[in-house]
Scaffold this motif. Structure first.
Motif, PDB file in Angstrom:
ATOM      1  N   LYS A   1       0.813  -1.213   0.000  1.00  0.00           N
ATOM      2  CA  LYS A   1       0.000   0.000   0.000  1.00  0.00           C
ATOM      3  C   LYS A   1       0.848   1.264   0.000  1.00  0.00           C
ATOM      4  CE  LYS A   1      -3.732   2.292   2.566  1.00  0.00           C
ATOM      5  NZ  LYS A   1      -4.610   2.213   3.767  1.00  0.00           N
ATOM      6  N   ASP A   2       1.927   1.283   0.776  1.00  0.00           N
ATOM      7  CA  ASP A   2       2.763   2.485   0.897  1.00  0.00           C
ATOM      8  C   ASP A   2       3.442   2.837  -0.422  1.00  0.00           C
ATOM      9  OD1 ASP A   2       2.099   2.746   3.565  1.00  0.00           O
ATOM     10  OD2 ASP A   2       3.789   1.511   4.236  1.00  0.00           O
ATOM     11  N   ASN A   3       3.908   1.816  -1.144  1.00  0.00           N
ATOM     12  CA  ASN A   3       4.629   2.051  -2.392  1.00  0.00           C
ATOM     13  C   ASN A   3       3.756   1.836  -3.633  1.00  0.00           C
ATOM     14  OD1 ASN A   3       7.344   2.637  -1.326  1.00  0.00           O
ATOM     15  ND2 ASN A   3       7.191   0.533  -0.540  1.00  0.00           N
ATOM     16  N   LYS A   4       2.471   1.555  -3.407  1.00  0.00           N
ATOM     17  CA  LYS A   4       1.503   1.398  -4.493  1.00  0.00           C
ATOM     18  C   LYS A   4       2.022   0.416  -5.547  1.00  0.00           C
ATOM     19  CE  LYS A   4      -1.751   3.945  -5.157  1.00  0.00           C
ATOM     20  NZ  LYS A   4      -3.205   3.775  -4.922  1.00  0.00           N
ATOM     21  N   LYS A   5       2.246  -0.823  -5.123  1.00  0.00           N
ATOM     22  CA  LYS A   5       2.720  -1.810  -6.083  1.00  0.00           C
ATOM     23  C   LYS A   5       2.238  -3.204  -5.690  1.00  0.00           C
ATOM     24  CE  LYS A   5       7.212  -2.843  -3.929  1.00  0.00           C
ATOM     25  NZ  LYS A   5       8.680  -2.859  -4.127  1.00  0.00           N
ATOM     26  N   LEU A   6       2.162  -4.085  -6.677  1.00  0.00           N
ATOM     27  CA  LEU A   6       1.902  -5.504  -6.483  1.00  0.00           C
ATOM     28  C   LEU A   6       3.219  -6.235  -6.724  1.00  0.00           C
ATOM     29  CD1 LEU A   6      -1.430  -5.760  -8.481  1.00  0.00           C
ATOM     30  CD2 LEU A   6      -1.228  -5.966  -6.010  1.00  0.00           C
ATOM     31  N   TYR A   7       3.509  -7.267  -5.918  1.00  0.00           N
ATOM     32  CA  TYR A   7       4.810  -7.907  -6.078  1.00  0.00           C
ATOM     33  C   TYR A   7       4.756  -9.356  -5.614  1.00  0.00           C
ATOM     34  CZ  TYR A   7       5.370  -7.555  -1.012  1.00  0.00           C
ATOM     35  OH  TYR A   7       5.203  -7.710   0.343  1.00  0.00           O
ATOM     36  N   ASN A   8       5.757 -10.106  -6.085  1.00  0.00           N
ATOM     37  CA  ASN A   8       6.019 -11.455  -5.602  1.00  0.00           C
ATOM     38  C   ASN A   8       7.537 -11.597  -5.551  1.00  0.00           C
ATOM     39  OD1 ASN A   8       6.700 -14.349  -5.697  1.00  0.00           O
ATOM     40  ND2 ASN A   8       4.487 -14.660  -5.894  1.00  0.00           N
ATOM     41  N   SER A   9       8.103 -11.526  -4.355  1.00  0.00           N
ATOM     42  CA  SER A   9       9.556 -11.541  -4.174  1.00  0.00           C
ATOM     43  C   SER A   9      10.177 -12.838  -4.646  1.00  0.00           C
ATOM     44  CB  SER A   9       9.916 -11.301  -2.703  1.00  0.00           C
ATOM     45  OG  SER A   9       9.403 -10.063  -2.263  1.00  0.00           O
ATOM     46  N   GLU A  10       9.480 -13.940  -4.460  1.00  0.00           N
ATOM     47  CA  GLU A  10      10.028 -15.255  -4.819  1.00  0.00           C
ATOM     48  C   GLU A  10      10.304 -15.350  -6.319  1.00  0.00           C
ATOM     49  OE1 GLU A  10       8.808 -19.997  -4.578  1.00  0.00           O
ATOM     50  OE2 GLU A  10       7.549 -18.468  -3.590  1.00  0.00           O
ATOM     51  N   PHE A  11       9.392 -14.785  -7.124  1.00  0.00           N
ATOM     52  CA  PHE A  11       9.546 -14.870  -8.581  1.00  0.00           C
ATOM     53  C   PHE A  11      10.011 -13.541  -9.185  1.00  0.00           C
ATOM     54  CE2 PHE A  11       6.609 -18.255  -7.470  1.00  0.00           C
ATOM     55  CZ  PHE A  11       7.093 -19.314  -8.218  1.00  0.00           C
ATOM     56  N   ASP A  12      10.459 -12.641  -8.311  1.00  0.00           N
ATOM     57  CA  ASP A  12      11.008 -11.356  -8.743  1.00  0.00           C
ATOM     58  C   ASP A  12      10.025 -10.598  -9.652  1.00  0.00           C
ATOM     59  OD1 ASP A  12      12.918  -9.372  -8.713  1.00  0.00           O
ATOM     60  OD2 ASP A  12      13.905 -10.108 -10.535  1.00  0.00           O
ATOM     61  N   GLU A  13       8.764 -10.564  -9.243  1.00  0.00           N
ATOM     62  CA  GLU A  13       7.733  -9.853  -9.992  1.00  0.00           C
ATOM     63  C   GLU A  13       7.390  -8.551  -9.271  1.00  0.00           C
ATOM     64  OE1 GLU A  13       4.491 -12.151 -12.175  1.00  0.00           O
ATOM     65  OE2 GLU A  13       4.985 -13.512 -10.534  1.00  0.00           O
ATOM     66  N   GLU A  14       7.210  -7.498 -10.053  1.00  0.00           N
ATOM     67  CA  GLU A  14       6.833  -6.204  -9.483  1.00  0.00           C
ATOM     68  C   GLU A  14       6.000  -5.428 -10.494  1.00  0.00           C
ATOM     69  OE1 GLU A  14       9.346  -3.470  -6.711  1.00  0.00           O
ATOM     70  OE2 GLU A  14       9.676  -2.755  -8.774  1.00  0.00           O
ATOM     71  N   ILE A  15       4.849  -4.977 -10.059  1.00  0.00           N
ATOM     72  CA  ILE A  15       3.958  -4.184 -10.913  1.00  0.00           C
ATOM     73  C   ILE A  15       3.697  -2.870 -10.190  1.00  0.00           C
ATOM     74  CG2 ILE A  15       1.672  -4.052 -11.956  1.00  0.00           C
ATOM     75  CD1 ILE A  15       1.705  -7.113 -12.128  1.00  0.00           C
ATOM     76  N   LYS A  16       4.127  -1.755 -10.799  1.00  0.00           N
ATOM     77  CA  LYS A  16       4.013  -0.475 -10.110  1.00  0.00           C
ATOM     78  C   LYS A  16       3.606   0.637 -11.075  1.00  0.00           C
ATOM     79  CE  LYS A  16       8.983   0.448 -10.549  1.00  0.00           C
ATOM     80  NZ  LYS A  16      10.236   0.747  -9.822  1.00  0.00           N
TER      81      LYS A  16
END
Length: 546
Positions: A519-534
């Motif tokens: 919520k703070d950085n306004k992003k969706l992520y999955n650390s395990e698969f190195d995914e980041e949507i911002k």
């Protein structure tokens, strides 16, 4: 009295200032979505209500799409909810206005025509109360010979879209020793249309032209808008000319306003001007205007603007292709000339203590302004930042009280430059030229009606463009570049760049993996698969589903 919104399950909701009233399906009592209703609260603890009276029923419009189980399927053009019904009609893809039951038989109230033709335009005009028709009969026009300044020797030219026919503004630029003289010549529509005449009353009812993709609904008869008043090349025309003198540093020295005759020597399209500028091969007209605008606005060429959208239609008025045209110096030069003229006229009338309609654009609320400032921290993508800025703006409107124009950073502003397509501009001309004295109440009423009609036209124009875009996307199998505008727990909001269309995509369509929300950085992520949507990212997706 309140507006009820009914969802696809049949449940109703009424939004009041401090609460939302829930209306169970059994308590809607025949009300339809967006009807104006009266209601009573039957459970104050849970804010549950009951519809007691339908004050005004909203018209419903459907497209007859196909047959299923021997019944016609009708799709509501507002809610997209489908229903099956027996009706007496033999063709598909027709737009119809509501169904009523007469003698145990379903009857169509009105058949508006083919959805990919006149039916679509008729639907939008009825929905937004836009008068499509204006009589083309011979109106009584003013033909009194008047004393005008002859400017037919000036090198006057127009710059407009390729499809334009109603040219209500033209430009002249000349350089004389130590000064520039910029001429902004506006069609003298008020000369031909006298106050309170039949033609004036018709124009006042419409208030503005409406530009639906594939159909222009003129405010004035085509004899005036496309011929007598239009500043077409090679024809002597009556104009109101504003000639402005600037020194070589771009400082305003003097200006004069006068009724004139001009002859447009050349018509340019935006595309022609763009090619001259891009190839650094400008003729004298474009070169003089380009140099003057750069003196008046030194950083203008570095500013970012969203592109213009052009959608081509076939003979059936169905969208076939889309083109994004850069909003570049070809457009900006004309825009700035019109802004200059409107500001000078507004200040001129204000100094004379005249009461007239200002074009007002209030500053954003503190909440919207803060949200915009915070959005700049999310991404430096220029398109994202421009969209965020536009979203922070309030709507501009007409009023006799001046509140400045926030978007243009101008303290006094009015509309003077488009009298062929805006009635307000005709009013400004009449006040400026002392042709008619309006009462304060008259001007308030004109402002009120103009604001209403402007909003209606904008909504109709925007809805049709959105329909065209969605039809093109639906038929396309290509992957689409999408700029992420916002990120939330359940998905993202994107701008589909090729179509300049906003869309919401559910999180389930973004990844095969489980995405977490920051919520703070306004992003969706999955650390395990190195995914980041911002925010500000451009992603490529081959589908367009929520």
């Amino acid at each position: 009295m309140s507006k009820i919104i009914i969802n696809h399950l049949g449940f109703g909701f009424i939004n009041e200032n401090d609460k939302t009233v829930f209306i169970p399906k059994s308590n809607t009592n025949g009300a339809r979505s967006e009807d104006i209703v009266e209601y009573e609260i039957i459970n104050s603890e849970d804010n549950i209500g009951n519809i007691t009276n339908i004050v005004h029923s909203k018209d419903n419009y459907y497209i007859v799409s196909h047959i299923w189980k021997k019944q016609y399927v009708l799709k509501n053009l507002d809610t997209f909810v489908k229903k099956q019904i027996y009706i007496d009609i033999s063709e598909f893809n027709f737009v119809i206005k509501d169904i009523i039951r007469i003698n145990n038989k379903n009857e169509i109230i009105e058949n508006l025509g083919q959805y990919y033709g006149i039916g679509r335009y008729a639907y939008l005009c009825k929905k937004y109360d836009i008068n499509r028709f204006i009589p083309e009969e011979d109106f009584e026009l003013n033909n009194i010979i008047d004393d005008r300044i002859d400017l037919t020797n000036l090198n006057v030219f127009t710059i407009d879209p390729t499809s334009s026919k109603d040219f209500d503004d033209a430009i002249s630029v000349r350089k004389e020793q130590d000064k520039y003289i910029l001429g902004i010549h506006i069609a003298d529509v008020s000369y031909f249309i006298k106050p309170k005449s039949q033609l004036d009353m018709l124009a006042r009812q419409k208030m503005n032209s409406t530009y639906l993709n594939g159909l222009t609904i003129h405010m004035l008869p085509s004899k005036l808008s496309n011929d007598i008043c239009s500043l077409v090349p090679g024809q002597k025309r009556k104009t109101v000319s504003l000639e402005i003198e600037y020194n070589l540093a771009g400082e305003l020295i003097n200006y004069k306003i006068q009724r004139t005759h001009i002859i447009s020597k050349k018509r340019y399209t935006y595309d022609q001007v763009r090619k001259q500028i891009d190839n650094n091969n400008m003729d004298s007209n474009i070169s003089l205007l380009y140099n003057l605008i750069n003196i008046l606005y030194p950083n203008i060429t570095t500013a970012y603007n969203l592109p213009c959208v052009h959608i081509s239609l076939n003979d059936l008025k169905k969208a076939t292709s889309i083109e994004l045209e850069p909003y570049d110096m070809a457009h900006i030069m004309i825009e700035k000339c019109m802004i200059i003229a409107n500001e000078i006229i507004s200040n001129h009338l204000n100094k004379k203590n005249m009461i007239f309609p200002y074009r007002t654009h209030p500053a954003p609320s503190l909440e919207k302004l803060e949200k915009y400032r915070q959005s700049l921290n999310h991404s430096n993508n220029k398109m994202y930042q421009e969209i965020s800025k536009i979203k922070s703006y309030s709507n501009a409107y007409y009023a006799i009280e001046n509140d400045g124009h926030y978007g243009l950073d101008i303290t006094k502003y009015c509309h003077f430059t488009s009298p062929i397509r805006r009635y307000i501009d005709i009013v400004i001309h009449r006040i400026l030229l002392n042709e008619y004295t309006y009462t304060t109440e008259e001007l308030k009423e004109i402002c009120k009606l103009s604001n209403e009609k402007e909003v209606a036209s904008f909504k109709a124009e925007s809805e049709l463009i959105e329909i065209n875009k969605k039809e093109l996307i639906k038929e396309s199998n290509e992957e689409l570049d999408m700029l992420i505008l916002d990120v939330f727990r359940t998905g993202i909001k994107v701008q589909i760049i090729k179509y300049m269309l906003e869309h919401t995509i559910h999180i389930s369509n973004l990844s095969k993996n489980r995405l977490l929300f920051d919520k703070d950085n306004k992003k969706l992520y999955n650390s395990e698969f190195d995914e980041e949507i911002k925010i500000g990212q451009i992603i490529k997706l081959g589908f367009i589903t929520k």
